[in-house]
Design a protein around this motif. Structure first.
Motif, PDB file in Angstrom:
ATOM      1  N   GLY A 129       0.791  -1.230   0.000  1.00 61.56           N
ATOM      2  CA  GLY A 129       0.000   0.000   0.000  1.00 61.56           C
ATOM      3  C   GLY A 129       0.818   1.272   0.000  1.00 61.56           C
ATOM      4  N   LEU A 130       2.148   1.161   0.035  1.00 62.40           N
ATOM      5  CA  LEU A 130       3.013   2.345   0.038  1.00 62.40           C
ATOM      6  C   LEU A 130       3.687   2.494  -1.324  1.00 62.40           C
ATOM      7  CD1 LEU A 130       4.282   4.641   1.802  1.00 62.40           C
ATOM      8  CD2 LEU A 130       6.230   3.095   2.135  1.00 62.40           C
ATOM      9  N   GLN A 131       3.496   3.646  -1.932  1.00 59.97           N
ATOM     10  CA  GLN A 131       4.160   3.958  -3.202  1.00 59.97           C
ATOM     11  C   GLN A 131       5.425   4.746  -2.908  1.00 59.97           C
ATOM     12  OE1 GLN A 131       1.724   6.188  -5.951  1.00 59.97           O
ATOM     13  NE2 GLN A 131       3.296   6.221  -7.552  1.00 59.97           N
ATOM     14  N   VAL A 132       6.522   4.352  -3.508  1.00 59.46           N
ATOM     15  CA  VAL A 132       7.810   5.025  -3.299  1.00 59.46           C
ATOM     16  C   VAL A 132       8.405   5.355  -4.661  1.00 59.46           C
ATOM     17  CG1 VAL A 132      10.088   4.899  -2.235  1.00 59.46           C
ATOM     18  CG2 VAL A 132       8.173   3.683  -1.192  1.00 59.46           C
ATOM     19  N   GLU A 133       8.640   6.631  -4.931  1.00 64.24           N
ATOM     20  CA  GLU A 133       9.187   7.083  -6.210  1.00 64.24           C
ATOM     21  C   GLU A 133      10.267   8.119  -5.960  1.00 64.24           C
ATOM     22  OE1 GLU A 133       8.181   5.404  -8.678  1.00 64.24           O
ATOM     23  OE2 GLU A 133       6.214   4.662  -8.067  1.00 64.24           O
ATOM     24  N   ALA A 134      11.037   8.432  -6.995  1.00 61.51           N
ATOM     25  CA  ALA A 134      12.125   9.407  -6.846  1.00 61.51           C
ATOM     26  C   ALA A 134      12.254  10.265  -8.088  1.00 61.51           C
ATOM     27  CB  ALA A 134      13.445   8.695  -6.566  1.00 61.51           C
ATOM     28  N   THR A 135      12.700  11.492  -7.876  1.00 67.01           N
ATOM     29  CA  THR A 135      12.996  12.401  -8.976  1.00 67.01           C
ATOM     30  C   THR A 135      14.182  13.273  -8.570  1.00 67.01           C
ATOM     31  OG1 THR A 135      12.106  14.160 -10.394  1.00 67.01           O
ATOM     32  CG2 THR A 135      11.345  14.125  -8.134  1.00 67.01           C
ATOM     33  N   GLY A 136      14.940  13.698  -9.537  1.00 65.46           N
ATOM     34  CA  GLY A 136      16.093  14.529  -9.228  1.00 65.46           C
ATOM     35  C   GLY A 136      17.379  13.958  -9.785  1.00 65.46           C
ATOM     36  N   ALA A 137      18.484  14.362  -9.181  1.00 69.32           N
ATOM     37  CA  ALA A 137      19.810  14.113  -9.749  1.00 69.32           C
ATOM     38  C   ALA A 137      20.087  12.637 -10.009  1.00 69.32           C
ATOM     39  CB  ALA A 137      20.880  14.692  -8.825  1.00 69.32           C
ATOM     40  N   LEU A 138      19.856  11.777  -9.016  1.00 73.83           N
ATOM     41  CA  LEU A 138      20.191  10.369  -9.184  1.00 73.83           C
ATOM     42  C   LEU A 138      19.360   9.708 -10.284  1.00 73.83           C
ATOM     43  CD1 LEU A 138      20.681   9.133  -5.498  1.00 73.83           C
ATOM     44  CD2 LEU A 138      22.399   9.168  -7.304  1.00 73.83           C
ATOM     45  N   MET A 139      18.114  10.131 -10.428  1.00 68.43           N
ATOM     46  CA  MET A 139      17.242   9.525 -11.434  1.00 68.43           C
ATOM     47  C   MET A 139      17.535  10.054 -12.833  1.00 68.43           C
ATOM     48  SD  MET A 139      15.573   7.361  -9.723  1.00 68.43           S
ATOM     49  CE  MET A 139      14.359   6.836 -10.919  1.00 68.43           C
ATOM     50  N   GLN A 140      18.333  11.098 -12.939  1.00 72.24           N
ATOM     51  CA  GLN A 140      18.643  11.684 -14.242  1.00 72.24           C
ATOM     52  C   GLN A 140      19.982  11.210 -14.797  1.00 72.24           C
ATOM     53  OE1 GLN A 140      18.271  15.891 -13.489  1.00 72.24           O
ATOM     54  NE2 GLN A 140      16.044  15.801 -13.365  1.00 72.24           N
ATOM     55  N   VAL A 141      20.628  10.292 -14.095  1.00 71.86           N
ATOM     56  CA  VAL A 141      21.880   9.725 -14.607  1.00 71.86           C
ATOM     57  C   VAL A 141      21.566   8.916 -15.856  1.00 71.86           C
ATOM     58  CG1 VAL A 141      23.810   8.185 -14.131  1.00 71.86           C
ATOM     59  CG2 VAL A 141      22.908   9.657 -12.319  1.00 71.86           C
ATOM     60  N   MET A 142      22.272   9.202 -16.933  1.00 73.26           N
ATOM     61  CA  MET A 142      22.000   8.540 -18.200  1.00 73.26           C
ATOM     62  C   MET A 142      22.648   7.165 -18.256  1.00 73.26           C
ATOM     63  SD  MET A 142      20.023  10.373 -20.135  1.00 73.26           S
ATOM     64  CE  MET A 142      19.132  10.625 -18.591  1.00 73.26           C
ATOM     65  N   ASP A 143      21.899   6.202 -18.757  1.00 73.84           N
ATOM     66  CA  ASP A 143      22.424   4.857 -18.960  1.00 73.84           C
ATOM     67  C   ASP A 143      23.317   4.848 -20.190  1.00 73.84           C
ATOM     68  OD1 ASP A 143      22.917   2.175 -19.051  1.00 73.84           O
ATOM     69  OD2 ASP A 143      20.918   1.597 -19.750  1.00 73.84           O
ATOM     70  N   GLN A 144      24.556   4.405 -20.041  1.00 74.88           N
ATOM     71  CA  GLN A 144      25.506   4.395 -21.155  1.00 74.88           C
ATOM     72  C   GLN A 144      25.649   3.004 -21.774  1.00 74.88           C
ATOM     73  OE1 GLN A 144      26.810   7.289 -22.192  1.00 74.88           O
ATOM     74  NE2 GLN A 144      25.724   8.323 -20.533  1.00 74.88           N
ATOM     75  N   GLY A 145      24.603   2.167 -21.603  1.00 73.79           N
ATOM     76  CA  GLY A 145      24.694   0.797 -22.074  1.00 73.79           C
ATOM     77  C   GLY A 145      24.715   0.657 -23.583  1.00 73.79           C
ATOM     78  N   GLY A 146      24.137   1.625 -24.299  1.00 71.94           N
ATOM     79  CA  GLY A 146      24.149   1.575 -25.754  1.00 71.94           C
ATOM     80  C   GLY A 146      23.195   0.564 -26.355  1.00 71.94           C
ATOM     81  N   ALA A 147      22.100   0.236 -25.649  1.00 73.41           N
ATOM     82  CA  ALA A 147      21.151  -0.761 -26.162  1.00 73.41           C
ATOM     83  C   ALA A 147      20.543  -0.318 -27.483  1.00 73.41           C
ATOM     84  CB  ALA A 147      20.048  -1.003 -25.126  1.00 73.41           C
ATOM     85  N   ALA A 148      20.193   0.982 -27.572  1.00 71.46           N
ATOM     86  CA  ALA A 148      19.579   1.486 -28.803  1.00 71.46           C
ATOM     87  C   ALA A 148      20.530   1.344 -29.984  1.00 71.46           C
ATOM     88  CB  ALA A 148      19.178   2.946 -28.616  1.00 71.46           C
ATOM     89  N   GLU A 149      21.806   1.674 -29.767  1.00 68.77           N
ATOM     90  CA  GLU A 149      22.780   1.573 -30.845  1.00 68.77           C
ATOM     91  C   GLU A 149      22.944   0.122 -31.303  1.00 68.77           C
ATOM     92  OE1 GLU A 149      23.068   3.225 -28.097  1.00 68.77           O
ATOM     93  OE2 GLU A 149      24.129   5.131 -28.327  1.00 68.77           O
ATOM     94  N   LEU A 150      22.996  -0.808 -30.340  1.00 66.61           N
ATOM     95  CA  LEU A 150      23.170  -2.219 -30.691  1.00 66.61           C
ATOM     96  C   LEU A 150      21.983  -2.746 -31.486  1.00 66.61           C
ATOM     97  CD1 LEU A 150      24.679  -3.641 -27.356  1.00 66.61           C
ATOM     98  CD2 LEU A 150      25.866  -3.190 -29.515  1.00 66.61           C
ATOM     99  N   ILE A 151      20.777  -2.352 -31.093  1.00 63.40           N
ATOM    100  CA  ILE A 151      19.590  -2.789 -31.830  1.00 63.40           C
ATOM    101  C   ILE A 151      19.611  -2.217 -33.238  1.00 63.40           C
ATOM    102  CG2 ILE A 151      17.076  -2.571 -31.957  1.00 63.40           C
ATOM    103  CD1 ILE A 151      17.041  -2.705 -28.908  1.00 63.40           C
ATOM    104  N   GLY A 152      19.969  -0.935 -33.339  1.00 59.76           N
ATOM    105  CA  GLY A 152      20.055  -0.314 -34.658  1.00 59.76           C
ATOM    106  C   GLY A 152      21.056  -1.004 -35.556  1.00 59.76           C
ATOM    107  N   PHE A 153      22.226  -1.321 -35.014  1.00 61.00           N
ATOM    108  CA  PHE A 153      23.246  -2.018 -35.801  1.00 61.00           C
ATOM    109  C   PHE A 153      22.769  -3.412 -36.213  1.00 61.00           C
ATOM    110  CE2 PHE A 153      26.578   0.881 -33.945  1.00 61.00           C
ATOM    111  CZ  PHE A 153      27.027   1.348 -35.168  1.00 61.00           C
TER     112      PHE A 153
END
Length: 738
Positions: A168-192
């Motif tokens: 029954g408890l919702q826990v969410e976050a916004t701000g600096a930590l949530m704005q860290v960009m993922d550098q995994g490159g999944a989109a690039e790999l799928i495109g290739f």
């Protein structure tokens, strides 16, 4: 130019190892420099030369402690329960305890259950509890700069949130930590991956399909590293890298695809392989150069808008296009030379040859004959379909959010518990060079407190720069009741700015900053820049197209078709992202404010790419003796498959970026994919050839006076068409590629 490109292609083919080594050395050099310098991208967004830009500059200058605080990582944790937070005390206490274990937390004793904090100090209750005790706020500040946060830091927070939500408890976050960009490159790999499959079908051979991927990887790596290096000297926003990566991958593969396809066709005509590479670069390479030049003009012209992030995107994209063209003209011939007779092996037996025989009755040829036979239905149906897709664009709303998709649930709770305006405070800066600001600041606070739509006006106050009451600069943080994009908030901002003449009489100055003010000023700058930008882009590109096609009608038809395709793109993007059609986007939002003008520039450049690649082949056959309609069918025969493959690759690369959590990349990827779909398949493959069929010979003529003025670029490669062949008649007896 064709002769120059022929020599360049032949040289690269014959000196393959030197050319390949030079490209690899360049890539290793820039990657090494980035590794040594480790430059950081900026996270801020500014508008120099505007009222909000001036406010931002003054806050930076006179309130360095405020700016320093903003540079530190700050994350808002939202907790919500329909039955009241007091019924989840132990669970929230555990959450606060876990949050205090995050690295370098500032004042961990303040990271507590908001219900407990409100009970201890009732004065802070309104700032930590909302919605009658059903929503709470826990602020976590860390002694880490925003730019130094890592994906591991974000994963640590997400794990804590996951472990403590539920029951029954919702826990969410916004701000600096949530704005860290993922550098995994999944989109690039799928495109290739998708591009590789498409090229296997296009070439019917594994190695030939692999070659364009190599050039794309090398070209994009160099481009992104150069953009990263520039962050060492300039303030470069990380958002600029997404569009540069998208364009770099797409055009690198596309341009390489055209060169390799033409090389195979030239190899089949006979003669020396190096001469075949030279002819491929001299013919298809000419189209690549002019297509690339058109895109470069379109993106470089974005500088006229005067918005740093758009200028950065445009400049980065221009570099990506330049490197893609350079790689297609030099690295591709070198790789073809390195693989030699194995370039088109191993063959895939069930896939037909990519370059169809002159007598072949392919799907593209059948489509061309149908278009030529009955052009009017294709024109009418194609344009009506795009016009219908454009209808939702009438509802377009522009906005600017630097938050990610992951933050949307927390943003919703923040608005629900503490008011919509908490997401967009206005920063009012007062400054006087010659006198203390206190008297002016006190009067300004009284005036602003009396305006409508101000949260807690009775507690509104100002802070001074060093010197307190004797300082010459004041900062007032005004929280609107309404959402940042609402009309009421913009009215409040305008009313505050309307007080500026009163402040001026006292010898001081007033400026309003903050995200809402920046958004308003951004919209105004975009409105002011749109017409000059269109004139520069369309005007210069139109002149280039006249030289390429030696025609007025073909560039005109191509430009009008572009207008239809870009409006359709606006419409479908609004329908999906803003109106929520088909349920593809969970959290609908306004269209990113700079997307329309940026999309116009990029789409115009890409549209002219396909115009050049398909229609130049039609012109080439026309000037070699075919009738206008026969030339159209021949253009389909030689270009339909490769243009279709290139468009599918580009659509796939762009669409893959919808997997990104960053709103800018997600929306840009969808819009660019839609634009290529509409423009390549509806306008360039159907409408433009249909109009040319209606025009007949008139499509390929210029007024005599203009014909004398236009330079003959020889984009069809007439000067090198037979270079390296003992006799033109040898074309009639193709020599199979080994």
């Amino acid at each position: 130019m064709a002769s120059l490109l022929f020599r360049l292609g032949s040289f690269s083919f014959r000196h393959k190892w030197a050319v390949i080594a030079a490209w690899l050395a360049a890539m290793i050099a820039v990657v090494s420099l980035v590794g040594v310098l480790q430059p950081k991208f900026a996270q801020d967004f500014s508008l120099p030369g505007t009222d909000s830009g001036t406010a931002t500059e003054q806050v930076q200058e006179y309130f360095p402690q405020v700016m320093k605080e903003q540079e530190r990582a700050s994350t808002s944790i939202l907790v919500a329960a329909d039955d009241g937070l007091q019924n989840h005390t132990d669970q929230i206490n555990k959450l606060a305890e876990d949050l205090r274990t995050l690295p370098d937390v500032i004042a961990p004793e303040t990271v507590v259950n908001p219900v407990v904090a409100a009970a201890v100090d009732p004065a802070i209750a309104p700032s930590v509890l909302g919605d009658n005790g059903r929503v709470g706020l826990i602020q976590v500040r860390q002694n880490i700069t925003v730019m130094d946060l890592t994906a591991e830091n974000k994963e640590e927070l997400v794990k804590i949130l996951d472990e403590n939500r539920g029951n029954g408890l919702q826990v969410e976050a916004t701000g600096a930590l949530m704005q860290v960009m993922d550098q995994g490159g999944a989109a690039e790999l799928i495109g290739f991956a998708i591009a590789f499959v498409v090229m296997i079908v296009a070439f019917g051979a594994l190695i030939a399909a692999f070659i364009p991927l190599v050039t794309a990887i090398v070209g994009v790596a160099i481009t992104i590293m150069l953009l990263t290096l520039s962050a060492e000297l300039l303030s470069i926003n990380q958002s600029a890298t997404a569009i540069v990566t998208m364009l770099g991958i797409a055009v690198s593969i596309d341009y390489a695809l055209f060169i390799v396809s033409r090389y195979r066709a030239e190899l089949n005509r006979g003669g020396d392989a190096a001469d075949a590479a030279g002819r491929a670069v001299g013919t298809a390479g000419s189209a690549v150069v002019f297509a690339g030049l058109t895109v470069i003009i379109a993106v470089v012209a974005l500088v006229v808008i005067g918005i740093p992030i758009i200028t950065q995107m445009g400049a980065g994209a221009a570099v990506a296009i330049f490197i893609a063209v350079s790689a297609a003209l030099t690295l591709i011939p070198a790789l073809l030379g390195a693989f030699g007779r194995f370039a088109f092996r191993p063959k895939i037996p069930w896939i037909k040859h990519a370059e169809q025989a002159e007598s072949g009755d392919t799907l593209g040829v059948r489509l061309g004959r149908t278009v030529v036979k009955a052009p009017i239905p294709f024109i009418v149906i194609g344009l009506l379909a795009l016009a219908a897709a454009a209808i939702p664009a009438t509802k377009m709303e522009l906005g600017l959010s630097l938050s990610t998709e992951d933050e949307a649930p927390a943003q919703a709770l923040l608005s629900k518990g503490f008011g919509e305006g908490i997401n967009g405070p206005l920063l009012v800066v007062l400054h006087d060079d010659d006198a203390p600001i206190a008297p002016v600041a006190n009067e300004a606070v009284k005036h602003i407190a009396g305006l409508k739509d101000v949260v807690n006006p009775e507690t509104l106050t100002w802070i001074g720069n060093e010197g307190g009451q004797n300082g010459n600069t004041a900062l007032i943080t005004v929280t609107p009741k309404s959402a940042p994009s609402s009309a009421a908030t913009h009215t409040l901002m305008d009313n505050i700015r309307a007080y500026s003449p009163t402040v001026d009489k006292e010898g001081a100055e007033l400026h309003v900053g903050g995200q809402t003010a920046i958004m308003s000023d951004l919209s105004q700058k975009l409105d002011d820049a749109l017409i000059p930008y269109l004139i520069v882009v369309v005007g210069l590109a139109f002149l280039i197209m006249i030289g390429v096609f030696r025609s007025l009608w073909v560039p005109l038809v191509g430009t009008v078709g572009f207008i239809f395709s870009v409006l359709a793109t606006f419409g479908i993007t609004v329908a999906i992202f803003q109106e929520g059609w088909l349920g593809i986007i969970t959290n609908t939002q306004p269209i990113i404010s700079f997307l329309p003008i940026f999309l116009i520039g990029v789409v115009f450049g890409l549209a002219m790419d396909y115009q050049v690649f398909l229609v130049t082949r039609m012109r080439e056959e026309y000037i070699h003796g075919m009738t206008a309609k026969e030339a159209i069918v021949a253009g389909y025969r030689h270009g339909a498959r490769v243009v279709t493959s290139a468009a599918i690759i580009m659509i796939s690369v762009f669409a893959a970026f919808m997997l990104s959590p960053e709103t800018t990349a997600k929306m840009m990827g969808f819009a660019l994919a839609s634009a290529v779909l509409f423009d390549a398949f509806v306008i360039r493959m159907l409408v433009v050839p249909a109009v040319i069929a209606l025009l007949g010979d008139r499509a390929w003529t210029l007024p005599r006076w203009l014909d004398k003025l236009v330079i003959n670029f020889d984009i069809e490669g007439e000067a090198v068409r037979h270079r390296g062949l003992p006799d033109p008649d040898d074309e009639k007896t193709p020599v199979p590629a080994s």
